[in-house]
Design a protein around this motif. Structure first.
Motif, mmCIF file in Angstrom:
data_model
loop_
_atom_site.group_PDB
_atom_site.id
_atom_site.type_symbol
_atom_site.label_atom_id
_atom_site.label_comp_id
_atom_site.label_asym_id
_atom_site.label_seq_id
_atom_site.Cartn_x
_atom_site.Cartn_y
_atom_site.Cartn_z
ATOM 1 N N VAL A 113 1.071 -0.947 0.030
ATOM 2 C CA VAL A 113 -0.012 -0.147 -0.015
ATOM 3 C C VAL A 113 0.841 1.177 0.096
ATOM 4 C CG1 VAL A 113 -1.784 1.303 1.040
ATOM 5 C CG2 VAL A 113 -1.807 -1.283 1.366
ATOM 6 N N VAL A 114 0.533 2.179 -0.970
ATOM 7 C CA VAL A 114 1.214 3.456 -1.188
ATOM 8 C C VAL A 114 0.189 4.539 -0.974
ATOM 9 C CG1 VAL A 114 2.715 4.933 -2.521
ATOM 10 C CG2 VAL A 114 2.992 2.595 -2.536
ATOM 11 N N MET A 115 0.246 5.467 -0.225
ATOM 12 C CA MET A 115 -0.909 6.553 0.123
ATOM 13 C C MET A 115 -0.220 7.784 0.194
ATOM 14 S SD MET A 115 -3.600 6.130 3.233
ATOM 15 C CE MET A 115 -2.499 6.008 4.589
ATOM 16 N N ASP A 116 -1.080 8.616 -0.174
ATOM 17 C CA ASP A 116 -0.771 10.035 -0.110
ATOM 18 C C ASP A 116 0.369 10.258 -0.923
ATOM 19 O OD1 ASP A 116 -1.403 12.941 0.370
ATOM 20 O OD2 ASP A 116 -0.351 12.715 2.086
ATOM 21 N N ARG A 117 0.873 9.585 -2.020
ATOM 22 C CA ARG A 117 2.033 9.996 -2.957
ATOM 23 C C ARG A 117 1.704 10.036 -4.278
ATOM 24 N NH1 ARG A 117 7.297 8.604 -0.383
ATOM 25 N NH2 ARG A 117 7.201 7.766 1.539
ATOM 26 N N CYS A 118 2.312 10.861 -5.349
ATOM 27 C CA CYS A 118 2.039 10.824 -6.616
ATOM 28 C C CYS A 118 3.345 9.828 -7.163
ATOM 29 C CB CYS A 118 2.383 12.219 -7.042
ATOM 30 S SG CYS A 118 2.261 12.518 -8.786
ATOM 31 N N MET A 119 2.426 9.025 -8.163
ATOM 32 C CA MET A 119 3.081 8.001 -8.670
ATOM 33 C C MET A 119 4.194 8.632 -9.999
ATOM 34 S SD MET A 119 1.901 4.302 -10.492
ATOM 35 C CE MET A 119 2.948 3.030 -10.478
ATOM 36 N N LYS A 120 3.627 9.714 -10.550
ATOM 37 C CA LYS A 120 4.992 10.531 -11.442
ATOM 38 C C LYS A 120 5.706 11.074 -10.704
ATOM 39 C CE LYS A 120 4.737 14.303 -14.396
ATOM 40 N NZ LYS A 120 4.056 15.530 -15.005
ATOM 41 N N ILE A 121 5.684 11.689 -9.489
ATOM 42 C CA ILE A 121 6.656 12.341 -8.838
ATOM 43 C C ILE A 121 7.772 11.485 -8.271
ATOM 44 C CG2 ILE A 121 7.077 13.668 -6.638
ATOM 45 C CD1 ILE A 121 4.586 15.202 -7.131
ATOM 46 N N GLU A 122 6.910 10.220 -7.761
ATOM 47 C CA GLU A 122 8.051 9.211 -7.111
ATOM 48 C C GLU A 122 8.897 8.691 -8.472
ATOM 49 O OE1 GLU A 122 8.701 9.014 -4.092
ATOM 50 O OE2 GLU A 122 6.932 10.357 -3.778
ATOM 51 N N HIS A 123 8.190 8.337 -9.567
ATOM 52 C CA HIS A 123 9.198 7.733 -10.682
ATOM 53 C C HIS A 123 10.273 8.859 -10.833
ATOM 54 C CE1 HIS A 123 9.945 6.540 -14.761
ATOM 55 N NE2 HIS A 123 9.775 5.532 -14.432
ATOM 56 N N GLN A 124 9.856 10.054 -11.086
ATOM 57 C CA GLN A 124 10.803 10.996 -11.469
ATOM 58 C C GLN A 124 11.911 11.130 -10.373
ATOM 59 O OE1 GLN A 124 8.283 14.337 -11.825
ATOM 60 N NE2 GLN A 124 8.281 14.167 -14.212
ATOM 61 N N ARG A 125 11.584 10.938 -9.068
ATOM 62 C CA ARG A 125 12.520 11.138 -8.058
ATOM 63 C C ARG A 125 13.614 9.908 -7.797
ATOM 64 N NH1 ARG A 125 12.809 9.785 -2.598
ATOM 65 N NH2 ARG A 125 10.908 8.820 -2.494
ATOM 66 N N LEU A 126 12.743 8.596 -8.111
ATOM 67 C CA LEU A 126 13.738 7.467 -7.688
ATOM 68 C C LEU A 126 14.220 6.894 -9.209
ATOM 69 C CD1 LEU A 126 11.103 5.744 -5.371
ATOM 70 C CD2 LEU A 126 13.199 7.046 -4.797
ATOM 71 N N LEU A 127 13.526 7.061 -10.419
ATOM 72 C CA LEU A 127 14.083 6.348 -11.381
ATOM 73 C C LEU A 127 14.712 7.349 -12.544
ATOM 74 C CD1 LEU A 127 11.525 3.727 -11.874
ATOM 75 C CD2 LEU A 127 13.417 3.619 -10.563
ATOM 76 N N ARG A 128 14.235 8.207 -12.749
ATOM 77 C CA ARG A 128 14.345 9.429 -13.833
ATOM 78 C C ARG A 128 15.838 10.162 -13.448
ATOM 79 N NH1 ARG A 128 11.054 11.086 -17.871
ATOM 80 N NH2 ARG A 128 12.790 12.444 -18.247
ATOM 81 N N THR A 129 15.996 10.387 -12.006
ATOM 82 C CA THR A 129 17.212 11.087 -11.627
ATOM 83 C C THR A 129 18.485 10.110 -11.652
ATOM 84 O OG1 THR A 129 16.596 10.505 -9.464
ATOM 85 C CG2 THR A 129 15.578 12.636 -10.305
ATOM 86 N N GLY A 130 18.355 8.738 -11.843
ATOM 87 C CA GLY A 130 19.321 7.830 -11.518
ATOM 88 C C GLY A 130 19.668 7.399 -10.277
ATOM 89 N N ALA A 131 18.654 7.484 -9.217
ATOM 90 C CA ALA A 131 18.751 7.398 -7.918
ATOM 91 C C ALA A 131 18.972 6.022 -7.659
ATOM 92 C CB ALA A 131 17.782 8.284 -6.918
#
Length: 249
Positions: A231-249
């Motif tokens: 369960v993921v709650m009160d988070r944006c899937m787009k924002i998390e994708h950009q933060r965790l994958l698109r940035t190379g983190a």
């Protein structure tokens, strides 16, 4: 600071701290006695949250508090589930402490995903995302998020009984009408609809319930977790994708 307690001064009648099921917030409720304030100015209120090592992890100041039964939320950036936390409340008049109380609270294990490692694993392993409440309006957040995820290679399945299709995909009236397996159910509906969506996600065999920013329902989250879903709650899937994958983190 000088500590003053005498008859007729504002005081804290009760203090209660309740952890939220997300494991990252503590709701502090007070009952204050303010009617005997010796000046036209109301006292200030200070709330401090300490961890088990006595370190301050969050504080809040309320100037000239007016409510007799106020409630506030204190946040933990790096919670320690099971450990005792101490909440201190102080009524202040300048440098004088009019009254002070404290209580302890233990933070539960969160029922929702909080760590980046698990979020990253969800985003990497998921391939099919059913977006419940996906709008055909390009200005709506649901459309913008789904469009972004589609461009990243995810298969997007719209779930919205009011439209026939969106983003080049047929739209289904509910999750149970979707004719293929679903990895993630991304929810863009008001919280009151979440329990029904969770039940359908469980029946559908989804792996993850993802409630977008502002969508919060702890009881439904607990039900999904007990059924084996992440369960993921009160988070944006787009924002998390950009933060965790698109940035190379």
């Amino acid at each position: 600071m000088e500590h003053v307690t005498q008859e007729g001064t504002p005081r804290i009648r009760s203090l209660q701290a309740t952890p939220m099921p997300d494991g990252r917030r503590v709701v502090v409720e007070l009952e204050l006695e303010l009617e005997f304030a010796p000046s036209p100015h109301r006292p200030d209120l200070e709330l401090i949250l300490y961890n088990a090592r006595g370190e301050e992890v969050h504080s809040m100041a309320v100037m000239e508090v007016m409510e007799l039964r106020p409630a506030y939320v204190l946040h933990l950036r790096q919670p320690d589930p099971g450990a005792p936390y101490r909440v201190e409340a102080r009524l202040l008049a300048g440098d004088r402490v009019l009254d002070r109380q404290e209580t302890t609270v233990r933070i539960p294990e969160p029922i929702t995903v909080q760590d980046d490692e698990t979020l990253r694993r969800i985003l990497r392993e998921a391939r099919v995302i059913a977006v419940v409440g996906l709008s055909a309006d390009p200005e709506r957040p649901s459309h913008q998020v789904a469009s972004y995820l589609q461009r990243q290679g995810y298969r997007i399945i719209p779930v919205n009984p009011t439209i026939p299709e969106v983003l080049g995909e047929p739209s289904y009236p509910d999750l149970l009408s979707v004719p293929e397996p679903v990895d993630v159910v991304d929810v863009f509906r008001p919280a009151r609809y979440v329990p029904e969506i969770v039940e359908q996600a469980i029946a559908k065999g989804a792996k993850v319930i993802w409630m977008q920013l502002g969508v919060i329902h702890f009881e439904a989250a607990q039900r999904a977790r007990e059924a084996g879903l992440l369960v993921v709650m009160d988070r944006c899937m787009k924002i998390e994708h950009q933060r965790l994958l698109r940035t190379g983190a």
